[in-house]
Design an enzyme around this catalytic site. Structure first.
Site, PDB file in Angstrom:
ATOM      1  N   LEU A   8       0.850  -1.183   0.000  1.00 62.91           N
ATOM      2  CA  LEU A   8       0.000   0.000   0.000  1.00 62.91           C
ATOM      3  C   LEU A   8       0.889   1.239   0.000  1.00 62.91           C
ATOM      4  O   LEU A   8       2.099   1.156   0.212  1.00 62.91           O
ATOM      5  CB  LEU A   8      -0.902  -0.006   1.231  1.00 62.91           C
ATOM      6  CG  LEU A   8      -1.798  -1.241   1.393  1.00 62.91           C
ATOM      7  CD1 LEU A   8      -2.579  -1.153   2.704  1.00 62.91           C
ATOM      8  CD2 LEU A   8      -2.745  -1.390   0.208  1.00 62.91           C
ATOM      9  N   SER A   9       0.286   2.410  -0.205  1.00 63.86           N
ATOM     10  CA  SER A   9       1.115   3.616  -0.204  1.00 63.86           C
ATOM     11  C   SER A   9       1.774   3.830   1.154  1.00 63.86           C
ATOM     12  O   SER A   9       2.914   4.294   1.228  1.00 63.86           O
ATOM     13  CB  SER A   9       0.290   4.842  -0.597  1.00 63.86           C
ATOM     14  OG  SER A   9      -0.824   5.004   0.255  1.00 63.86           O
ATOM     15  N   GLU A  10       1.073   3.475   2.261  1.00 67.89           N
ATOM     16  CA  GLU A  10       1.685   3.538   3.592  1.00 67.89           C
ATOM     17  C   GLU A  10       1.094   2.481   4.518  1.00 67.89           C
ATOM     18  O   GLU A  10      -0.053   2.049   4.344  1.00 67.89           O
ATOM     19  CB  GLU A  10       1.504   4.915   4.256  1.00 67.89           C
ATOM     20  CG  GLU A  10       2.404   6.001   3.720  1.00 67.89           C
ATOM     21  CD  GLU A  10       1.715   6.867   2.700  1.00 67.89           C
ATOM     22  OE1 GLU A  10       2.418   7.585   1.955  1.00 67.89           O
ATOM     23  OE2 GLU A  10       0.471   6.815   2.628  1.00 67.89           O
ATOM     24  N   THR A  11       1.904   2.109   5.514  1.00 66.89           N
ATOM     25  CA  THR A  11       1.497   1.236   6.612  1.00 66.89           C
ATOM     26  C   THR A  11       2.006   1.873   7.897  1.00 66.89           C
ATOM     27  O   THR A  11       3.123   2.404   7.928  1.00 66.89           O
ATOM     28  CB  THR A  11       2.104  -0.174   6.450  1.00 66.89           C
ATOM     29  OG1 THR A  11       1.615  -0.753   5.233  1.00 66.89           O
ATOM     30  CG2 THR A  11       1.738  -1.069   7.612  1.00 66.89           C
ATOM     31  N   HIS A  20      -2.907  10.787   5.343  1.00 70.32           N
ATOM     32  CA  HIS A  20      -3.935   9.748   5.508  1.00 70.32           C
ATOM     33  C   HIS A  20      -3.521   8.672   6.504  1.00 70.32           C
ATOM     34  O   HIS A  20      -4.386   8.122   7.203  1.00 70.32           O
ATOM     35  CB  HIS A  20      -4.353   9.186   4.139  1.00 70.32           C
ATOM     36  CG  HIS A  20      -3.749   7.890   3.738  1.00 70.32           C
ATOM     37  ND1 HIS A  20      -2.533   7.790   3.114  1.00 70.32           N
ATOM     38  CD2 HIS A  20      -4.216   6.611   3.853  1.00 70.32           C
ATOM     39  CE1 HIS A  20      -2.272   6.518   2.859  1.00 70.32           C
ATOM     40  NE2 HIS A  20      -3.271   5.782   3.295  1.00 70.32           N
TER      41      HIS A  20
END
Length: 297
Positions: free
Chosen positions: A45-48, A77
Site C-alpha cells: 500500500l502507499s503507507e502502513t 492519511h
C-alpha cells in the site's frame, strides 16, 4: 512464531473500496525496523503504520509510517486512519491524539457522528508551510506526461512546498491535463538528477485544478512505487497553505477530490490559517474499516 494484529481501513471516504487504503498495526511492540519495512512492502500500500508507546508519557503514542521503500517523517492519511482505528477500539478515546513522529508532534482530532461514534479524523500538519524552489514548466509537464500548454502558470509556476512531510511539486493544470496525466518514471528520475539540491533526491508531483473552494487533484510518486495515490493528506495540507498564501486571506477551506481516475474517489477537507509562526494547515475526512488479521513472523 510471533503474531501482530493489523487492521486495514479506507481513508477519506464514507464507503468501502473508495479512498486511500491503509494498514495499521495498533500494537507494534516487538517489531524491529527491518520487519516494519518488510511488512509495509508486503502490504504494498502507499503507507502502513506501526503504533508504539510514546516516549513522553504526556503523549498518546509513537507512530511510525512506512511506504513501500522507506520510513516517512509525516503523512496525512496514515495519521487520519491510525487515529480512527485507535479511536474505534477505545471507548474512552480522547478528543485529540498526540502522536510522536520524526517530523514532530502531530495532533489528530477525532470526528464523531451525532451518536458519538468515531467516523474519521482531522490531522494538523506538524510544521508551518515551507515554500521551496520553483521548477521549470517543462519538468512538471514531463513528469505528468502532459503537454507544457496544459500547465497553468497564471497564478504560480510549479513550486515545491511542504509542512513537515515530503516536498510536493504543486502544479496547477487544465482540467483536460488533469484527466490525461500519466506519470513518466524516466522524467521523475531526470528531474531529481537535474535538480538535486532543490528536490533533495526525491520528487512527488501534486497536480490540481481549482474552481473556487472546489479542487480536483492527482498525486504521482513513482520513485517510491506509488504511481498514483488515491488521497494524499500530506499534499493537501501544503496545497491548502499555498493557496492561502496566494490568496492573501487570513484563513480558507477547500474540498479536494482525488482518486477519481483510479476508481477510488476520495474527499479531503483541507483548511489553512495564518498564525504567528506562519501558515498552518489541516486535513480531515471519514474512514471505513475493511479487513482485520494477523501477520505471523
Amino acid at each position: 512464531m510471533r503474531a501482530f494484529r493489523f487492521v486495514t481501513v479506507d481513508v477519506f471516504t464514507d464507503r468501502r473500496f473508495g479512498g486511500n487504503q491503509l494498514a495499521v498495526f495498533p500494537d507494534a511492540r516487538g517489531l524491529n525496523d527491518a520487519e516494519m519495512q518488510a511488512l509495509a512492502a508486503e502490504f504494498n500500500l502507499s503507507e502502513t503504520t506501526f503504533v508504539l508507546p510514546a516516549d513522553n508519557p504526556q503523549h498518546d503514542a509513537r507512530v511510525r509510517i512506512f511506504n513501500r521503500v522507506a520510513e516517512m517523517p509525516f503523512a496525512g492519511h496514515p495519521n487520519v486512519g491510525t487515529a480512527f482505528v485507535l479511536g474505534q477500539e477505545d471507548e474512552d478515546s480522547p478528543r485529540l491524539y498526540r502522536f510522536e513522529e520524526p517530523a514532530g508532534l502531530v495532533e489528530v482530532a477525532l470526528l464523531r457522528d451525532g451518536a458519538g461514534r468515531v467516523t474519521g479524523a482531522e490531522v494538523a500538519a506538524p510544521q508551518p508551510l515551507s515554500i521551496g524552489a520553483v521548477l521549470p514548466v517543462a519538468t512538471a509537464a514531463a513528469c505528468a506526461g502532459i503537454p507544457e500548454a496544459a500547465v497553468v502558470t497564471a497564478r504560480h509556476a510549479p513550486t515545491l512546498a511542504s509542512d513537515g512531510g515530503n516536498q510536493r511539486l504543486l502544479t496547477e493544470v487544465t482540467p483536460e491535463g488533469l484527466v490525461a496525466a500519466t506519470p513518466d518514471l524516466g522524467a521523475f528520475r531526470r528531474a531529481v538528477a537535474d535538480f538535486p539540491d532543490e528536490t533533495r533526491g526525491f520528487l512527488s508531483l501534486y497536480i490540481y485544478c481549482r474552481d473556487g473552494a472546489a479542487v480536483r487533484a492527482r498525486m504521482f510518486s513513482p520513485l517510491t512505487g506509488t504511481w498514483e495515490d488515491a488521497a494524499t493528506g500530506s499534499a493537501a495540507t501544503p496545497l491548502a497553505g499555498f493557496l492561502l498564501h496566494l490568496d492573501g486571506d487570513e484563513d480558507g477551506a477547500w474540498d479536494i477530490t482525488q482518486g477519481v481516475e483510479m476508481g477510488r474517489p476520495s474527499l479531503l477537507l483541507a483548511r489553512a490559517r495564518r498564525r504567528a509562526d506562519g501558515i498552518r494547515a489541516s486535513v480531515g475526512g471519514r474512514c471505513v474499516p475493511v479487513l482485520r488479521g494477523e501477520a505471523v513472523l
